[in-house]
Design a protein around this motif. Structure first.
Motif, PDB file in Angstrom:
ATOM      1  N   VAL B   5      51.764  21.946  41.076  1.00 41.53           N
ATOM      2  CA  VAL B   5      50.938  23.062  40.609  1.00 41.53           C
ATOM      3  C   VAL B   5      51.734  23.878  39.595  1.00 41.53           C
ATOM      4  O   VAL B   5      52.855  24.329  39.880  1.00 41.53           O
ATOM      5  N   THR B  10      46.657  25.912  38.048  1.00 40.39           N
ATOM      6  CA  THR B  10      46.721  26.813  39.200  1.00 40.39           C
ATOM      7  C   THR B  10      45.340  27.198  39.726  1.00 40.39           C
ATOM      8  O   THR B  10      45.158  27.385  40.928  1.00 40.39           O
ATOM      9  N   LEU B  17      47.649  27.325  47.184  1.00 39.93           N
ATOM     10  CA  LEU B  17      48.763  28.232  46.876  1.00 39.93           C
ATOM     11  C   LEU B  17      48.802  29.385  47.876  1.00 39.93           C
ATOM     12  O   LEU B  17      49.877  29.806  48.314  1.00 39.93           O
TER      13      LEU B  17
END
Lengths: 246, 210
Positions: B5, B10, B17
């Motif tokens: 990532v 993202t 995340l």
């Protein structure tokens, strides 16, 4: 001005890379650490409890101790009482042997191991606990008549011991493609060798495998030939290294 | 599978995340006790988690079970800014060298004892696979010296950047570890699996180093 220890460590790593055999590697190591008073090195994977003394001796990877010491050590069964072994299986930080004196103060058998080591110019020492990739606990010891180590030197020996142990493992595991023929043992040969590693005599192996003493001897002779081993200890060491027995 | 990532992808990994920040908080703050990283929202994020960082996430069935962060050494990085006492030589600065930080494996996915777990070895293999296809050939590591033997056994060519010192109560040494195809072969043999660990997501950035 003295060279920085980190630079010296770097130079040593690169000379260790150039060594083509375990023998050369450890000769190079001993030359390098002699300037700090180290006289001998001794390292290996710690055997599981309860295995025979021949198999114990086969776990030694590096032995640069004065003549007679390691034979005496294994014959006397010192490994089971050695306080440095006890310490390194319980705590991963390196230690001076003098620092673990409280561990064996009240234990005459353990004290005898340390006293006898003193008779072989191993009066003082520094041991680095290690864990191999496959999770086995190992130890790397530096010995001397007298050893005086600054914290920086301890750090350096810690790194050097890890590096040399790793390179020694890599060099002693040369894959077949790089020169060594793969060895195949028959199930009976493997069984006989496994018992030999546990310290059994040929007569006992014969009884355990329901064959004659002569039959057991025949299997072991064939194992020696296949592994190019000159002695039983050597055959066991080689078979352990190649993963033929456990 | 290891997912990479970066700033470019993202948005597709928002949920993963989020899990990664929480995994980092559990491992580094709650378990290791690095209290200066503690955050009331339970998400461990610092100034290095910027657009230049590359995150590697080990994801199993939608759950993040392992994590590590790679930082370029061409910009300020942990060793030069936070752990400079570990570095006694000129710190590496090269597009071919990245720093490996925040290695974390979820508790239930660790091996008993101190062995490299399957998730751990997949993460490490992920670095080498990524490096070999991106022109990166070495990583800077601040680690417990126990890792040194493992790295040597895995055919990393290790260079010490300093001697071991205690950091937050744990012996720590900074090294640079170079790798090549042999390292990958060795890692794959150790894993008993020669397949790539990297997920083949679309748009994964290649050739990070020029």
């Amino acid at each position: 001005m003295l060279p920085k220890l980190v630079d010296l460590t770097y130079d040593l790593f690169r000379s260790f890379d150039r060594a083509g055999t375990v023998e050369d590697l450890n000769a190079c190591l001993l030359r390098a650490v002699a300037r700090f008073g180290v006289e001998s090195t001794f390292a290996g994977v710690i055997p599981l409890p309860g295995i025979g003394r021949t198999a114990q001796a086969a776990h030694v990877l590096i032995d640069r101790t004065p003549p007679g010491w390691s034979e005496r050590y294994f014959r006397a069964g010192h490994l089971d009482r050695d306080p440095t072994i006890r310490r390194l299986t319980t705590d991963a930080t390196p230690f001076l042997w003098s620092e673990i004196e409280p561990l064996y103060r009240e234990d005459p058998a353990a004290r005898r191991v340390m006293d006898e080591a003193g008779d072989f110019r191993l009066r003082q020492g520094f041991t680095v606990p290690l864990v191999t990739l496959d999770g086995r606990v190992a130890g790397f010891s530096f010995g001397a008549e007298r050893l005086d180590l600054s914290p920086e030197l301890r750090g350096m020996l810690h790194l050097i011991a890890s590096y040399v142990f790793g390179r020694s493992l890599v060099l002693s595991h040369v894959p077949a493609a790089e020169g060594r023929e793969p060895v195949q043992l028959t199930p009976r040969e493997r069984e006989a060798l496994q018992w030999a590693a546990a310290g059994k005599s040929e007569w006992e192996i014969g009884a355990l495998m329901s064959i004659s003493e002569h039959g057991a001897e025949k299997h072991l002779r064939s194992v020696h030939r296949k592994l190019g081993a000159g002695s039983r200890t050597q055959a066991v060491a080689e078979a352990l290294r190649r993963g033929l027995i456990i | 599978m290891i997912h990479i990532v970066t700033a470019e992808n993202t948005s597709r990994y928002a949920d993963a995340l989020e899990q990664a920040w929480r995994l980092r908080h559990r491992v580094f703050v709650e378990e290791k006790g690095w209290s200066d990283l503690a955050r009331p929202d339970g998400r461990e994020i610092d100034g290095f988690d910027d657009a230049h960082a590359l995150h590697m996430l080990a994801i199993e069935a939608g759950t993040v079970v392992g994590y590590q962060r790679m930082l370029p050494t061409t910009r300020p990085y942990l060793l030069t800014e936070v752990l400079s006492e570990l570095c006694e030589v000129d710190p590496p600065r090269s597009p071919h060298v990245w720093e490996w930080t925040r290695y974390a494996v979820e508790r239930g996915h660790r091996e008993r004892g101190r062995i490299l777990s399957p998730v751990g070895s997949a993460l490490l293999t992920g670095i080498v696979e990524w490096g070999l296809e991106s022109g990166v050939d070495a990583i800077v590591i601040e680690m417990n010296p126990l890792w040194l033997l493992r790295l040597v056994q895995l055919h990393f060519r290790v260079t010490p950047l300093g001697l071991p010192r205690p950091i937050a109560g744990e012996e720590t040494v900074a090294v640079s570890a170079a790798f090549d195809e042999r390292t990958l072969t060795r890692l794959r043999a150790t894993r008993g699996d020669s397949a790539s660990v990297l997920s083949t997501q679309p748009g994964r950035p290649l050739r990070l180093a020029s």
